[in-house]
Every structure is written in C-alpha cells, then in structure tokens.
Scaffold this active site. Structure first.
Site, short mmCIF file in Angstrom:
data_model
loop_
_atom_site.label_atom_id
_atom_site.label_comp_id
_atom_site.label_asym_id
_atom_site.label_seq_id
_atom_site.Cartn_x
_atom_site.Cartn_y
_atom_site.Cartn_z
N ALA A 69 0.82 -1.21 0.00
CA ALA A 69 0.00 0.00 0.00
C ALA A 69 0.85 1.26 0.00
CB ALA A 69 -0.94 0.00 1.19
N ASN A 149 -4.80 4.44 11.11
CA ASN A 149 -4.03 3.28 11.56
C ASN A 149 -3.56 3.39 13.00
OD1 ASN A 149 -2.55 5.32 9.95
ND2 ASN A 149 -0.76 4.29 10.77
N HIS A 201 -1.19 -7.65 3.54
CA HIS A 201 -0.60 -8.19 4.78
C HIS A 201 -1.33 -7.72 6.04
CE1 HIS A 201 2.00 -5.00 6.62
NE2 HIS A 201 2.02 -4.51 5.41
N CYS A 323 5.00 1.98 11.39
CA CYS A 323 5.80 2.77 10.45
C CYS A 323 6.41 4.00 11.11
CB CYS A 323 4.95 3.24 9.27
SG CYS A 323 4.09 1.91 8.50
N1 PMP Z 1 -1.81 3.06 4.97
C1 PMP Z 1 -2.17 2.66 6.19
C2 PMP Z 1 -3.38 3.29 6.83
C3 PMP Z 1 -1.44 1.69 6.87
O1 PMP Z 1 -1.80 1.30 8.10
C4 PMP Z 1 -0.30 1.12 6.23
C5 PMP Z 1 0.55 0.08 6.93
N2 PMP Z 1 1.09 0.54 8.13
C6 PMP Z 1 0.03 1.56 4.94
C7 PMP Z 1 -0.76 2.53 4.35
C8 PMP Z 1 1.22 1.02 4.21
O2 PMP Z 1 0.98 -0.31 3.81
P1 PMP Z 1 2.16 -1.28 3.41
O3 PMP Z 1 2.71 -1.83 4.69
O4 PMP Z 1 1.48 -2.35 2.57
O5 PMP Z 1 3.16 -0.52 2.63
#
Ligand code: PMP
Length: 383
Positions: A69, A149, A201, A323
């Site tokens: 994502a 998130n 995932h 993240c």
């Molecule tokens: N957007 C949101 C709201 C997320 O929670 C995350 C994952 N932490 C992402 C984007 C990024 O997804 P990915 O881990 O697949 O790069």
C-alpha cells in the site's frame, strides 16, 4: 507472548501460506513469457484480479497490483499529480494520514504544489465541511483515509466524496483503505472514490504485494517505468505467488468481515471500558471506531516504557503505528487531534485480531494493571 499488533501485521491464513508455496514451486515462469508455463502464470494473475475485483465490486481492469500500500499510495498521489498538473497544483489531505500519503504530499509541496492539510476534530474525525471548504477549482486530488491506523477512527467518506464532487466534478478522490477492508463495509461507488489502496498483509495475506483501484477513465503517470506490466502503470515482473495469495486473503477476509466485527466489537468495548477505569489514561479511541483498534495515552509516560513493560509481561503492543514507532517523536496523529506533546508521546495502540478471546483480554487487562502498578503510575483509583 500474546500478539496485539494486528494493525501492523497479521499472521497469514494457512491457505495463503500453502498457496504461496505451491505457486512458487509450480508457477515460477515469467507471466510475460509466451510459452505455455508463462501463459499459465499470466492466467493466475488474471484470475486473481477478477477475485479482488469481485470483492470490491469493481471491474478487473480497474485494479492493479503493486508491491504494497505504500507504493499504491505513492502512485495514486504522485501519479495523479504528474498526470493532471495541467489542471492545477493543489491537493487536499488530512493531518492524520499514513506517512505514505503524508510524505508523498510533502514531497510534492517541496516541488511547488500547494497542499491543504485538514486538521481533524478532537475525536480524530475529519469534518467533511472543512475538506469541502479547502477544495478549489485547481484542486487535482483529495486524499482521505478510511480508518486511521493509529487510533482507529472512521472517516465520513460518503459525505466527503459527495461534497467534493459537487463542488468540483473533476477532482479525484483517493482513499487509503488499508485499515478498513475486512473490518468495515467498503463502497467505492457510494464514496465516489476514484483511487483506493489496499494492503494484503493487514488482512492475513502476504507481504510484498498491494492493490490499487483506479477508476475507469482516470489516468496516472507511472512512477516505475520499464516493461508494459499492469497496463503500463507499474513496470516489473509480477510477484505471482504473492498476487494469487493476496487474492485469497482479499476474498477470505471480505467474506469474514461481519463475523470479524461481531467477534471483536465486544472485546474492544470491554477493553475500552477497562481503560476508562484508569484515571491516568486518556482514551484516543472509542466505540465509534474500527472494531480492531484501541488506543490510549498515558500523559507523562513515554509509550515505549509502557510497551516494554507490557512486553516483559508477555503482551506485544505498539506505541504509534509500526511505520512511525522508530521515530521516537510525539505522534503526528495525536498532535493533529489536539493532544499535547506529553499525551502524544505516551500513546499505546492495542490492535485485535480474529485469534483473540475473552481470556486473552482478561490476561491483557491484568498485564496492564501490573504494568501500571510496577511503573508506579497509579496512586489511587484502581482496585
Ligand atoms: N496506509 C495505512 C493506513 C497503513 O496502516 C499502512 C501500513 N502501516 C500503509 C498505508 C502502508 O501499507 P504497506 O505496509 O502495505 O506498505
């Protein structure tokens, strides 16, 4: 160790693991190759696209596979910006987006784009009128996430989509759907979404694969150039095992959405009730949010200290989102919700999954009590 970090990563379904292994062993051919094995691999991708399209009620041609994502969000935002800069150089988003959206916008800002970052209310919900008020004739894109998130708040996407389109019918609407799919109903048509990102995932699928819905007629300028894969929008040999397994996870988690929510909502509510009983804690989520996320702050106590103590007690929780947790800075999301620096530095996210039971919640509650007492956080108020 009890795992309470489902919003960061989920254990893949057994079927997902088996599919990955099978496809890696049997269908290693390059899907662009003209021989039979290549054609077979290509068919698997086509079928997977159809499965995901059915789950999202969109056309297969409107979906593309990416590496995750983060890439989907980058492509949606920067791809649209590059493609449509003739219309204007203005984007509207919120202060509480995931870094893959937020930083993409900041990067464009450094290149002269104007970005309106909308501040959410104290509740963590974005007021659609504020978004609408920021939309101009030269606005190219509006990007708002489905579920936050960190704190799990749900954004009023239908209202936002309808409002912005009534003001400027050409404006594109991007939704980062990562934390909503499999937990809440998704209706891209009702939201009037043009672009929608998903991450397998987070829904018990594999890593290294993502989805991006691009509404028919919307053009994006590719960020990765090379071969003509994914309709020329995303060059690179396709990750066939991950794509096929992702489709499994999209289908399975979509089918199990209501059961998932029915199961987790009472557990989430019980945890919220328990946390409200601890006077030192400040809740950043409530019963209106997504069923899998509970978030609180202990102002004055760094989130890492509490998280480490809970880990000693066998509970894996998160401070901010995965993240951002390495940044050791106050949470941008909590600051956007008008929390002070102390509360924004003391956040703990508990995210639930379909493995969790009442007994697990009891164990977590006990661990939180023990952690609080051990850290001498609470002088009174707890039994
Ligand atoms: N957007 C949101 C709201 C997320 O929670 C995350 C994952 N932490 C992402 C984007 C990024 O997804 P990915 O881990 O697949 O790069």
């Amino acid at each position: 160790m009890l795992y309470w970090d489902y919003a960061a990563a989920t254990p893949p379904y057994e079927e997902v693991v088996q599919t990955m292994e099978q496809i890696m062993k049997l269908h290693y051919a390059n899907p662009s190759s003209l021989h039979r094995a290549g054609v077979e691999a290509g068919k698997l991708i086509r079928r997977s696209r159809e499965v995901c399209a059915a789950a999202l009620a969109v056309k297969p041609e409107e979906l593309l596979f990416t590496s995750g994502a983060t890439e989907s969000n980058n492509l949606a935002i920067k791809g649209a910006a590059l493609q449509y800069e003739g219309r204007g150089r203005h984007i509207v988003t919120t202060e509480m987006e995931h870094p893959s959206v937020y930083e993409s916008c900041l990067q464009l800002q450094k290149r002269g784009w104007e970005i309106s970052f909308i501040k959410p209310e104290r509740t963590g919900i974005v007021d659609p009128d504020r978004v609408a008020a920021a939309v101009r004739r030269d606005t190219v894109l509006v990007s708002v996430m489905h579920v936050n998130n960190e704190v799990g708040t749900i954004q009023p996407l239908r209202e936002i989509g309808n409002l912005i389109k009534s003001l400027n019918s050409r404006v594109l609407f991007h939704v980062d759907g990562v934390q909503g799919y499999g937990k809440l109903s998704v209706s891209l048509k009702e939201w009037k979404a043009d672009l929608y990102s998903l991450s397998p995932h987070k829904i018990r699928g594999p890593r290294g694969v993502g989805l991006l819905y691009v509404k028919e007629g919307v053009m994006l300028s590719p960020l990765l150039t090379g071969g003509s894969h994914e309709d020329g929008l995303r060059a690179g040999t396709e990750n066939v095992p991950a794509i096929v397994a992702a489709a499994k996870a999209v289908r399975m988690s979509g089918e199990q959405r209501e059961a998932f929510a029915d199961r987790l909502t009472p557990l989430r509510d019980r945890l919220l009730h328990f946390l409200r009983g601890i006077p030192e804690f400040l809740l950043n989520s409530n019963e209106d949010g997504a069923p899998h996320i509970v978030h609180f702050s202990y102002p004055g106590m760094k989130g890492e200290v509490m998280a480490r103590k809970l880990e000693e007690l066998g509970m894996a929780v998160s401070t901010q989102s995965a993240c951002s947790s390495l940044l050791a800075e106050p949470s941008r999301v909590l600051l956007s919700m008008s929390r002070d620096v102390s509360a924004a530095s003391g956040g703990i996210r508990i995210s639930l999954g379909d493995i969790h039971t009442e007994a697990d919640v009891t164990a977590l509650e006990q661990a939180i009590m023990t952690a609080v007492q051990a850290l001498k956080i609470v002088e009174g108020g707890m039994k």
